[in-house]
Design an enzyme around this catalytic site. Structure first.
Site, PDB file in Angstrom:
ATOM      1  N   LYS A  10       0.857  -1.200   0.000  1.00 46.39           N
ATOM      2  CA  LYS A  10       0.000   0.000   0.000  1.00 46.39           C
ATOM      3  C   LYS A  10       0.884   1.238   0.000  1.00 46.39           C
ATOM      4  O   LYS A  10       2.041   1.198   0.421  1.00 46.39           O
ATOM      5  CB  LYS A  10      -0.956   0.028   1.202  1.00 46.39           C
ATOM      6  CG  LYS A  10      -0.294   0.178   2.588  1.00 46.39           C
ATOM      7  CD  LYS A  10      -0.094   1.635   3.013  1.00 46.39           C
ATOM      8  CE  LYS A  10       0.708   1.746   4.274  1.00 46.39           C
ATOM      9  NZ  LYS A  10       1.729   2.637   4.485  1.00 46.39           N
ATOM     10  N   ASP A 142      -2.607  -1.653  10.751  1.00 45.07           N
ATOM     11  CA  ASP A 142      -2.818  -1.552   9.290  1.00 45.07           C
ATOM     12  C   ASP A 142      -3.465  -2.805   8.701  1.00 45.07           C
ATOM     13  O   ASP A 142      -3.829  -2.819   7.511  1.00 45.07           O
ATOM     14  CB  ASP A 142      -1.467  -1.360   8.567  1.00 45.07           C
ATOM     15  CG  ASP A 142      -1.020   0.093   8.564  1.00 45.07           C
ATOM     16  OD1 ASP A 142      -1.846   0.964   8.901  1.00 45.07           O
ATOM     17  OD2 ASP A 142       0.155   0.341   8.234  1.00 45.07           O
TER      18      ASP A 142
HETATM   19  P1  ATP Z   1       4.357  -0.069   7.726  1.00 42.75           P
HETATM   20  O1  ATP Z   1       4.183   0.635   6.427  1.00 42.75           O
HETATM   21  O2  ATP Z   1       3.095  -0.796   8.197  1.00 42.75           O
HETATM   22  O3  ATP Z   1       5.053   0.715   8.789  1.00 42.75           O
HETATM   23  P2  ATP Z   1       6.715  -1.289   6.840  1.00 42.75           P
HETATM   24  O4  ATP Z   1       6.596  -1.480   5.363  1.00 42.75           O
HETATM   25  O5  ATP Z   1       7.439  -0.049   7.266  1.00 42.75           O
HETATM   26  O6  ATP Z   1       5.285  -1.322   7.434  1.00 42.75           O
HETATM   27  P3  ATP Z   1       7.313  -4.070   7.236  1.00 42.75           P
HETATM   28  O7  ATP Z   1       8.055  -4.372   5.980  1.00 42.75           O
HETATM   29  O8  ATP Z   1       5.932  -4.517   7.355  1.00 42.75           O
HETATM   30  O9  ATP Z   1       7.424  -2.504   7.538  1.00 42.75           O
HETATM   31  O10 ATP Z   1       8.186  -4.717   8.425  1.00 42.75           O
HETATM   32  C1  ATP Z   1       8.648  -4.082   9.565  1.00 42.75           C
HETATM   33  C2  ATP Z   1       9.334  -5.120  10.487  1.00 42.75           C
HETATM   34  O11 ATP Z   1       8.463  -6.221  10.756  1.00 42.75           O
HETATM   35  C3  ATP Z   1      10.591  -5.710   9.876  1.00 42.75           C
HETATM   36  O12 ATP Z   1      11.677  -5.193  10.555  1.00 42.75           O
HETATM   37  C4  ATP Z   1      10.478  -7.219  10.019  1.00 42.75           C
HETATM   38  O13 ATP Z   1      11.540  -7.757  10.779  1.00 42.75           O
HETATM   39  C5  ATP Z   1       9.158  -7.475  10.739  1.00 42.75           C
HETATM   40  N1  ATP Z   1       8.306  -8.453  10.028  1.00 42.75           N
HETATM   41  C6  ATP Z   1       7.524  -9.379  10.601  1.00 42.75           C
HETATM   42  N2  ATP Z   1       6.842 -10.094   9.682  1.00 42.75           N
HETATM   43  C7  ATP Z   1       7.177  -9.589   8.480  1.00 42.75           C
HETATM   44  C8  ATP Z   1       6.793  -9.903   7.144  1.00 42.75           C
HETATM   45  N3  ATP Z   1       5.936 -10.887   6.856  1.00 42.75           N
HETATM   46  N4  ATP Z   1       7.324  -9.170   6.158  1.00 42.75           N
HETATM   47  C9  ATP Z   1       8.185  -8.157   6.437  1.00 42.75           C
HETATM   48  N5  ATP Z   1       8.597  -7.836   7.676  1.00 42.75           N
HETATM   49  C10 ATP Z   1       8.097  -8.536   8.704  1.00 42.75           C
END
Ligand code: ATP
Length: 306
Positions: A10, A142
């Site tokens: 997203k 989210d």
């Molecule tokens: P948001 O936009 O909701 O803040 P994000 O894109 O910044 O999310 P994610 O990639 O969802 O962040 O991941 C953040 C942390 O969650 C990572 O440091 C990772 O170690 C942990 N994590 C747990 N499960 C997952 C997964 N399925 N995919 C990615 N990261 C994951």
């Protein structure tokens, strides 16, 4: 029994922070948009003892950054439903990670949402979308949105959702600089200079989307979290500038960053911007995609996919 799922990323077309709440969370108003760029997840039911096995593939960085155990949101989503419904079978999850990690693209939340929907389907639990959302929010704010998908207004901590009509069509260029930005760092720094923030007009942007006006929707893009990240990580501003020079209608950081997205009304310009970013040093991951629309889902269901 097997299910293949697409867990889409997203972006935030608008992101405003209204206040910090006594429980430490922030009240937000966000215009959310799913894009056609995804992790691929395969779920397979096994006859073994009830157990969940997760393997993560998709390159060395995915393996390093994404835990393949109960810390993974995909694992926790499966566990949540399998425990509640006392499922006596095992589950193999293969997560092919493509969405950059900790990038502001909700990759982990989207994986969890897809697994909730997939486990519900695979084991015939019969939960409605709303019932999946109520369970999803326990794992992350989210996740209800990642179950809903499409264009939506998210309020509260992100869990209060209003469906919006399909956003006006655009090409979406995503570029993540080689920087790791912690969400906690961004919100802590935002709190210290909250009084000086310029808030985006989320209501006006929602009206522009309802009117199908890409140019007004783009002109009204705003993300208050840029107040923290752009000065701290100048590369974010430089990627935005490069996208604008290449003819983006507008460009902005998604979520708490550091991924920048640019909206383009012309494929050739978007492709040229994509190629320039790929050959330069500002961005580590670059993708060209489009908006995902909720009505595409109906077509997906006909093909027996989530
Ligand atoms: P948001 O936009 O909701 O803040 P994000 O894109 O910044 O999310 P994610 O990639 O969802 O962040 O991941 C953040 C942390 O969650 C990572 O440091 C990772 O170690 C942990 N994590 C747990 N499960 C997952 C997964 N399925 N995919 C990615 N990261 C994951």
């Amino acid at each position: 029994m097997e299910r293949k799922l697409q867990a889409r990323a997203k972006i935030n077309l608008g992101l405003d922070v209204l206040r910090k709440r006594p429980d430490g969370y922030h009240d937000l108003r966000m215009v959310m948009q799913t894009v056609n760029f995804c992790d691929e997840i395969t779920l397979r039911a096994t006859e073994e003892e009830p157990s969940i096995r997760l393997s993560v593939c998709g390159g060395e960085s995915a393996k390093e950054e994404v835990p393949a155990d109960s810390r993974n949101l995909a694992y926790r989503a499966a566990q949540l439903l399998m425990e509640e419904f006392e499922i006596r079978q095992g589950l193999n999850i293969v997560l092919e990670k493509r969405i950059p990690v900790a990038a502001g693209l909700a990759g982990g939340s989207s994986d969890a949402a897809a697994v909730l929907a997939g486990v519900n389907d695979l084991f015939g639990l019969g939960l409605s979308k709303e019932e999946l959302m109520t369970r999803g929010v326990r794992l992350g704010a989210d996740i209800p949105y990642c179950i809903l998908r499409g264009t939506a207004l998210a309020e509260g901590i992100g869990e209060r959702l209003t469906c919006l009509p399909k956003a006006p069509e655009a090409f979406v260029l995503l570029a993540k600089p080689p920087a790791a930005v912690s969400t906690k760092y961004v919100y802590t720094h935002l709190d210290t200079h909250f009084a000086e923030i310029r808030h985006p007009d989320i209501d006006a942007q929602v009206r522009a989307i309802r009117e199908g006006d890409l140019y007004r929707t783009a002109a009204l893009m705003g993300n208050v979290l840029e107040t923290v990240t752009v000065p701290a990580y100048p590369v974010i501003g430089r990627i935005k500038e490069q996208m604008m020079r290449c003819g983006a209608v507008n460009a902005m950081m998604s979520g708490s960053g550091p991924t920048v997205f640019g909206l383009f009304d012309d494929y050739d310009r978007a492709k040229k911007a994509y190629e320039q970013l790929c050959s330069g040093t500002l961005a580590k991951d670059v993708f060209l995609t489009t908006f995902f629309d909720r009505t595409d889902d109906i077509l997906q269901q006909e093909k027996n996919a989530w």
